[in-house]
Design an enzyme around this catalytic site. Structure first.
Site, PDB file in Angstrom:
ATOM      1  N   GLU A   3      66.600  36.408  62.381  1.00  0.00           N
ATOM      2  CA  GLU A   3      66.958  35.423  61.370  1.00  0.00           C
ATOM      3  C   GLU A   3      67.380  36.089  60.055  1.00  0.00           C
ATOM      4  O   GLU A   3      68.140  35.518  59.283  1.00  0.00           O
ATOM      5  CB  GLU A   3      65.760  34.495  61.113  1.00  0.00           C
ATOM      6  CG  GLU A   3      66.113  33.034  61.305  1.00  0.00           C
ATOM      7  CD  GLU A   3      64.917  32.103  61.240  1.00  0.00           C
ATOM      8  OE1 GLU A   3      64.812  31.255  62.122  1.00  0.00           O
ATOM      9  OE2 GLU A   3      64.092  32.216  60.310  1.00  0.00           O
TER      10      GLU A   3
ATOM     11  N   HIS B 143      60.184  47.858  85.929  1.00  0.00           N
ATOM     12  CA  HIS B 143      60.416  47.484  87.333  1.00  0.00           C
ATOM     13  C   HIS B 143      61.309  46.249  87.442  1.00  0.00           C
ATOM     14  O   HIS B 143      61.424  45.664  88.519  1.00  0.00           O
ATOM     15  CB  HIS B 143      59.073  47.276  88.034  1.00  0.00           C
ATOM     16  CG  HIS B 143      58.273  48.544  88.103  1.00  0.00           C
ATOM     17  ND1 HIS B 143      58.158  49.300  89.243  1.00  0.00           N
ATOM     18  CD2 HIS B 143      57.587  49.217  87.144  1.00  0.00           C
ATOM     19  CE1 HIS B 143      57.429  50.371  88.988  1.00  0.00           C
ATOM     20  NE2 HIS B 143      57.069  50.344  87.708  1.00  0.00           N
TER      21      HIS B 143
ATOM     22  N   LYS C  50      70.474  21.506  64.557  1.00  0.00           N
ATOM     23  CA  LYS C  50      69.714  20.344  64.076  1.00  0.00           C
ATOM     24  C   LYS C  50      70.648  19.192  63.754  1.00  0.00           C
ATOM     25  O   LYS C  50      70.382  18.041  64.106  1.00  0.00           O
ATOM     26  CB  LYS C  50      68.911  20.707  62.818  1.00  0.00           C
ATOM     27  CG  LYS C  50      67.797  21.676  63.070  1.00  0.00           C
ATOM     28  CD  LYS C  50      66.973  21.868  61.801  1.00  0.00           C
ATOM     29  CE  LYS C  50      66.124  23.117  61.883  1.00  0.00           C
ATOM     30  NZ  LYS C  50      65.537  23.483  60.611  1.00  0.00           N
TER      31      LYS C  50
HETATM   32  O1  PA5 Z   1      61.797  31.341  59.114  1.00  0.00           O
HETATM   33  C1  PA5 Z   1      62.107  30.178  58.946  1.00  0.00           C
HETATM   34  O2  PA5 Z   1      62.419  29.745  57.828  1.00  0.00           O
HETATM   35  C2  PA5 Z   1      62.108  29.198  60.095  1.00  0.00           C
HETATM   36  O3  PA5 Z   1      61.846  29.819  61.304  1.00  0.00           O
HETATM   37  C3  PA5 Z   1      61.059  28.123  59.857  1.00  0.00           C
HETATM   38  O4  PA5 Z   1      59.800  28.726  59.743  1.00  0.00           O
HETATM   39  C4  PA5 Z   1      61.060  27.114  60.991  1.00  0.00           C
HETATM   40  O5  PA5 Z   1      62.332  26.545  61.141  1.00  0.00           O
HETATM   41  C5  PA5 Z   1      60.048  26.013  60.729  1.00  0.00           C
HETATM   42  O6  PA5 Z   1      60.338  25.362  59.529  1.00  0.00           O
HETATM   43  P1  PA5 Z   1      59.294  24.448  58.812  1.00  0.00           P
HETATM   44  O7  PA5 Z   1      58.133  25.274  58.400  1.00  0.00           O
HETATM   45  O8  PA5 Z   1      60.019  23.880  57.647  1.00  0.00           O
HETATM   46  O9  PA5 Z   1      58.888  23.377  59.799  1.00  0.00           O
END
Ligand code: PA5
Length: 454
Positions: free
Chosen positions: A276, A297, A411
């Site tokens: 990310e 394996h 989303k």
């Molecule tokens: O690193 C990030 O920002 C994302 O992976 C969020 O943690 C994830 O989308 C969950 O978001 P939220 O805490 O708003 O539910």
């Protein structure tokens, strides 16, 4: 202690811009410390000062809350996804739990959710619901289902006593709901992004519920964070420079390999942190993980002779918590007499050395990160190591490591499909034509699979 060994990639690095990138480290370190990068991610540098910056939501209140939850019910369900779940899961997988912990809200698989609901239908559970935005669909849906069970079993007030919400300090649907229902709450600092939040209540509260020593976890992280802040000449940055140099020289995948079964969750956490943070603007190593020797394996052939676009980082534990010796085997029917009396760790170390050698000679440069023990202090140190590394790595690559604009695309489309009120779908036209293409190719697949008519 954590160590970084670059020996097996020095030859590969000699043909890259490693020295130039290393030369940029002090300047980028200063940018990280001052928060002076002009891009939006500079608003999310709070992870450097955790957990001292938590104030009222500090370790003491989390420990007390964890003790209350442990006393209230036989198990705890932690609902969250991405950064709001991976750190807690990784740590609990790595270090174990003396209180049953279940995870929910990180998928929408109806079968798995139904299984969990059947398991907790007796109402003997608490819920820690975690969402910074407070609106994440997977988490919100799971929480609604779990809350429904609690309300049915204990009434609204009894349910509220069994729920703790960890969310934004001021806004969002979960914050509003928590205040209306009277849940105990913890705040996620606004300047800490999800994937950097393991040392906030997001990670620490569930970890404390599992009975793990959060002070030791935090102390390990603080030691690495402090040393990195004081000195740019520090292993996490060298790791960042090495992997970035290899990426810029054409490598596309980094495989994090561990022989510790218990560290598989840490590899999942690492994948999110690097994927990310770096996977944007058409660049970033694809972060993959394997568990050796198991995967030797299944994927060993690919690693040895597949496309040479890979680098490998090994994550090893020096001193295992247990180390059975191989017994003498009587008449040596299995041919293992040469191993009799030797500890399994010796076989494990031999496998590590052999795999590193084989893959290097097969054209995969590798690095090795060693941690002294698999304990809270080292796990905390490892988190800080990788957080520092990814911050440096993102900036060396030229991307903003603290944002994640790409995760919104699915989303948008999902909300449009589900008819969520108040949402607009920016890519509605593209969606329509995508749907038509998908239908056409599906028809073709079905037709070609039918048996010919007699
Ligand atoms: O690193 C990030 O920002 C994302 O992976 C969020 O943690 C994830 O989308 C969950 O978001 P939220 O805490 O708003 O539910």
């Amino acid at each position: 202690m954590l160590t970084l060994d670059l020996t097996n990639c020095l030859d590969a690095l000699a043909a890259t811009d490693f020295d130039t990138l290393s030369g940029r480290i002090p300047e980028i370190h200063a940018t990280i410390e001052s928060g002076s990068d002009p891009r939006p991610g500079s608003d999310y540098l709070g992870w450097r000062h955790l957990p001292e910056s938590l104030d009222a939501d500090g370790l003491g209140r989390q420990r007390d809350c964890a003790a209350r939850l442990r006393a209230l019910a036989g198990r705890c369900v932690v609902a969250g996804i991405g950064g709001s779940y991976l750190g807690a899961k990784a740590t609990i997988d790595a270090l174990g739990s003396d209180h049953p912990i279940r995870f929910a809200g990180h998928h929408v698989d109806p079968e798995a959710v139904a299984e969990l609901l059947t398991e907790v239908d007796d109402g003997d559970f608490t819920v820690v619901v975690i969402s910074k935005s407070g609106t994440t669909t997977e988490t919100a849906v799971a929480f609604r289902l779990l809350r429904d069970v609690l309300v049915r079993r204990h009434g609204a007030k009894g349910a509220a006593a069994r729920i703790v919400a960890i969310t934004d300090p001021a806004g969002g649907a979960l914050r509003k709901l928590a205040e209306a229902e009277g849940y105990e709450t913890f705040a996620i600092p606004p300047d800490v992004g999800g994937r950097f939040s393991v040392l906030t209540p997001v990670g620490l509260l569930p970890i404390a519920v599992a009975g793990i020593d959060i002070e030791a976890l935090v102390a390990g992280a603080a030691a690495v964070m402090g040393r990195a802040a004081a000195s740019p000449d520090y292993p996490p940055y060298r790791y960042a420079a090495a992997r970035t140099a290899l990426h810029q020289a054409g490598k596309r995948i980094e495989v994090l390999a561990t022989q510790s079964v218990r560290l598989a969750g840490v590899c999942e956490w690492w994948k999110q942190l690097f994927g990310e943070s770096e996977g944007k603007e058409g660049s970033g190593l694809f972060p993959a993980s394997v568990r050796y020797t198991t995967d030797l394996h299944s994927l060993g052939q690919w690693m040895q002779e597949g496309p040479r676009e890979v680098i490998e980082t090994f994550l090893a534990v020096d001193t295992p918590a247990a180390d059975p010796a191989i017994p003498a085997g009587g008449d040596d029917g299995d041919g293992l007499a040469y191993l009799a009396g030797r500890p399994l760790s010796e076989v494990n170390e031999a496998a590590l050395a052999a795999t590193r050698f084989a893959h290097l000679t097969g054209g995969i440069p590798n690095m090795l990160i060693r941690m002294g023990r698999r304990d809270p202090r080292h796990i905390g140190a490892l988190y800080a190591f990788f957080e520092r590394a990814v911050a440096m790595g993102g900036y060396l690559l030229g991307v903003d490591p603290f944002t994640q604009p790409g995760v919104e695309a699915y989303k948008q489309a999902m909300f449009a499909l589900l008819g969520k009120p108040g949402t607009t779908f920016a890519a509605a036209d593209a969606w329509q034509s995508y749907q038509q293409r998908k239908t056409a190719s599906l028809d073709l697949a079905v037709d070609s699979g039918r048996p010919a008519k007699p």
